[in-house]
Design a protein around this motif. Structure first.
Motif, short mmCIF file in Angstrom:
data_model
loop_
_atom_site.label_atom_id
_atom_site.label_comp_id
_atom_site.label_asym_id
_atom_site.label_seq_id
_atom_site.Cartn_x
_atom_site.Cartn_y
_atom_site.Cartn_z
N UNK A 1 0.81 -1.22 0.00
CA UNK A 1 0.00 0.00 0.00
C UNK A 1 0.84 1.27 0.00
N UNK A 2 2.11 1.17 0.37
CA UNK A 2 2.99 2.35 0.42
C UNK A 2 4.37 1.96 -0.10
N UNK A 3 5.10 2.94 -0.57
CA UNK A 3 6.47 2.69 -1.01
C UNK A 3 7.40 2.69 0.20
N UNK A 4 8.58 2.09 0.04
CA UNK A 4 9.55 2.05 1.13
C UNK A 4 9.89 3.46 1.62
N UNK A 5 9.95 4.41 0.71
CA UNK A 5 10.32 5.79 1.09
C UNK A 5 9.25 6.45 1.95
N UNK A 6 8.04 5.90 1.99
CA UNK A 6 6.97 6.48 2.79
C UNK A 6 6.90 5.88 4.20
N UNK A 7 7.63 4.80 4.44
CA UNK A 7 7.51 4.05 5.70
C UNK A 7 8.68 4.38 6.61
N UNK A 8 8.37 4.87 7.81
CA UNK A 8 9.38 5.24 8.80
C UNK A 8 9.22 4.32 10.01
N UNK A 9 10.04 3.27 10.05
CA UNK A 9 10.00 2.31 11.17
C UNK A 9 10.87 2.88 12.29
N UNK A 10 10.24 3.22 13.37
CA UNK A 10 10.90 4.02 14.41
C UNK A 10 11.50 3.14 15.49
N UNK A 11 12.69 3.50 15.95
CA UNK A 11 13.31 2.88 17.12
C UNK A 11 13.78 4.04 18.00
N UNK A 12 13.11 4.25 19.13
CA UNK A 12 13.35 5.47 19.90
C UNK A 12 14.77 5.54 20.46
N UNK A 13 15.49 4.40 20.53
CA UNK A 13 16.88 4.45 20.96
C UNK A 13 17.69 5.38 20.06
N UNK A 14 17.36 5.39 18.77
CA UNK A 14 18.12 6.18 17.82
C UNK A 14 17.80 7.66 17.91
N UNK A 15 16.79 8.02 18.70
CA UNK A 15 16.47 9.42 18.90
C UNK A 15 17.31 10.08 19.99
N UNK A 16 18.07 9.28 20.73
CA UNK A 16 18.88 9.82 21.81
C UNK A 16 20.14 10.48 21.23
N UNK A 17 20.44 11.68 21.68
CA UNK A 17 21.64 12.38 21.22
C UNK A 17 22.89 11.55 21.47
N UNK A 18 22.94 10.87 22.60
CA UNK A 18 24.13 10.11 22.94
C UNK A 18 24.33 8.90 22.03
N UNK A 19 23.24 8.37 21.48
CA UNK A 19 23.38 7.28 20.49
C UNK A 19 23.89 7.85 19.17
N UNK A 20 23.31 8.97 18.74
CA UNK A 20 23.76 9.58 17.49
C UNK A 20 25.22 10.03 17.58
N UNK A 21 25.66 10.38 18.80
CA UNK A 21 27.04 10.86 18.95
C UNK A 21 28.06 9.75 18.77
N UNK A 22 27.61 8.48 18.77
CA UNK A 22 28.54 7.38 18.52
C UNK A 22 29.27 7.59 17.19
#
Length: 519
Positions: free
Chosen positions: A199-220
């Motif tokens: 029903x949707x293209x891959x570009x329309x689907x955002x599978x969320x993992x809230x761990x990746x929203x943490x600044x300290x995770x992104x800072x890795x």
């Protein structure tokens, strides 16, 4: 159903709106439709995140928020309920907002854009009425956020598709945000992906993992790739092993019915912990574009060797210093074999990491709350220090602290002051709060903002979801008997068998607490 009277004024409080943060610009105009608007996720995480984005001036003045949920109520009641919830949340969690008082202007900006929409998630009428409402909005951009139980993912996406609500026309975007759990094993994840992508293209689907929203995770990624000190030794020639820990002191907190169907392994390992593993182990991308970063993470997941029974330990907390056991929790079977602790030894079969084990552990009712990654470098030759009063050298360990402390530590060796050569272990620490102003953050701000911008970097692709489940599947569907579940006292560091998993390799877990509280 909302009435015309419920439509928010698109200029409400715009004169008082904060300027965007430095280096940022406002998200494009859009309507955020939240399915499950009366649920805990909406109250505790999405609304505080929207409030924080409003405070930072990152939302467009024409934004509107439609909360879809079962049960009739009017928009005024909905707004009052969320306002009461947010004020209580701010008072109880001042550390999250860094103040116990709300910025009333920022919250009022959000409130004036909230409206309630009553509807059943599996009814055609709901989606036809929703289509009519959205057609009256001043923007055709829509983000559909599925803050609902996983059993509603399929019917909601199907109804959105059948109602034509996912069609992207006239340059407008339509996006779907889907929370975990995304499947319960490889077969169910594949089936869910196939259904959604019908029903949707891959570009329309955002599978969320809230761990990746943490600044300290992104800072890795910044720690790894912005410092010449680390990347040259970030490989099997220098690294002995890596430990990834997500430990909690709380129990299942009234979620016994959910936990009985899920368990610690499904809940944490193929998603949260594998995401952290991907960040620490991925090859350097050519850029921080979504495609480059996600391609490199996908390569790592594809290189993970399937787990076997000898690589995994399950545990379940029993009555101990921190309280009653799991089987005494509400909605938990008195003879439950559900694991509340999982440890795994993971091997990555590529040139950078061959022979370097990654030890993952997660659990409830443990000795301390801690989410961290520790990179253990190989020990240096000891011959030089053989005639000194030292029986061993402390390995160098770089620890990236994600929660609740934010920062890094590095363990290394120095000479102890005095007339003889004696080596002592020391630690150098960096805390984010010592260098940067703390910002209110519940972990969803960046994810919501990126979704509105169309930045997919921190969201999971279908192929990565499936390769992660493929690595975990042999544990979930063993050919022989299910894994044993070993007891550990509530408030301890976990089952002794998890210690034995590392001891068999001549290694040991980093202690969670100040002292070992084993049974």
């Amino acid at each position: 159903m909302p009435t015309e009277h419920d439509q928010p004024a698109d200029t409400a409080n715009s004169a008082d709106k904060a300027a965007p943060l430095a280096g940022k610009h406002r998200a494009p105009p859009c309507t955020l439709v939240i399915f499950g608007a009366g649920g805990d996720l909406t109250k505790r995480l999405l609304m505080p995140a929207l409030y924080n984005l409003s405070s930072d001036g990152l939302l467009d003045d024409s934004m509107q928020i439609v909360g879809v949920n079962h049960g009739e109520r009017d928009t005024g009641e909905f707004r009052n309920e969320l306002s009461e919830s947010l004020r209580k949340f701010a008072a109880d969690r001042a550390s999250t907002f860094h103040t116990s008082q709300l910025n009333e202007k920022a919250w009022d900006w959000v409130v004036q854009r909230l409206q309630y929409f009553a509807g059943e998630f599996e009814s055609d009428d709901t989606f036809e009425s929703l289509k009519q409402l959205l057609s009256k909005m001043k923007t055709g951009n829509v983000v559909f956020y599925l803050a609902v139980s996983a059993r509603f993912f399929r019917p909601i996406v199907e109804h959105l598709g059948r109602a034509g609500l996912l069609k992207e026309e006239d340059g407008n975007f339509r996006r779907i945000v889907i929370e975990k759990p995304f499947g319960t094993d490889l077969a169910s994840a594949k089936d869910l992906n196939d259904h959604i992508l019908g029903y949707a293209s891959e570009s329309q689907v955002y599978r969320i993992d809230h761990f990746l929203g943490k600044d300290t995770v992104q800072s890795i990624l910044a720690v790894r790739f912005a410092n010449a000190l680390f990347e040259p030794v970030w490989r099997r020639e220098y690294i002995d092993h890596v430990q990834i820990t997500a430990a909690e002191t709380i129990g299942v907190e009234g979620r016994g019915r959910f936990y009985e169907q899920t368990g610690a392994f499904r809940d944490m390992v193929p998603n949260h912990l594998f995401q952290l593993l991907g960040m620490i182990a991925m090859e350097p991308p050519n850029s921080f574009s979504a495609k480059s970063v996600r391609d490199k993470k996908a390569e790592i997941f594809d290189a993970i060797q399937p787990l076997s029974a000898r690589d995994v330990v399950f545990g379940q907390y029993e009555a101990g210093p921190a309280g009653p056991g799991y089987r005494q929790e509400p909605d938990v079977a008195p003879d439950s074999r559900t694991e509340t602790y999982a440890a795994a030894r993971v091997h990555i079969d590529n040139w950078r990491w061959a022979g370097v084990p990654f030890y993952l552990r997660t659990g409830k009712r443990l000795a301390a709350r801690r989410t961290e990654l520790s990179v253990h470098l190989k020990t240096v030759p000891f011959r030089l220090f053989r005639d000194t009063p030292v029986d061993r050298l402390t390995p160098n360990v770089l620890t990236l602290r994600i929660d609740p402390a934010h920062g890094t530590t590095f363990d290394f060796n120095v000479k102890v002051p005095g007339p003889v050569m004696q080596v002592g272990a020391v630690q150098s620490s960096f805390n984010y709060g010592d260098f940067f102003a703390e910002r209110a953050n519940v972990g969803y701000e960046t994810l919501l903002y990126d979704c509105m911008l169309g930045d997919e970097t921190l969201f999971q692709r279908a192929d990565s979801i499936e390769t992660a489940w493929a690595a975990a599947d042999p544990v979930l569907h063993p050919e022989g008997a299910p894994l044993d579940v070993h007891g550990y006292p509530a408030g301890s560091e976990g089952p002794a068998e998890a210690d034995a998993l590392l001891a068999a390799d001549g290694r040991a877990w980093r202690p969670l607490g100040d002292s070992r509280k084993k049974s």
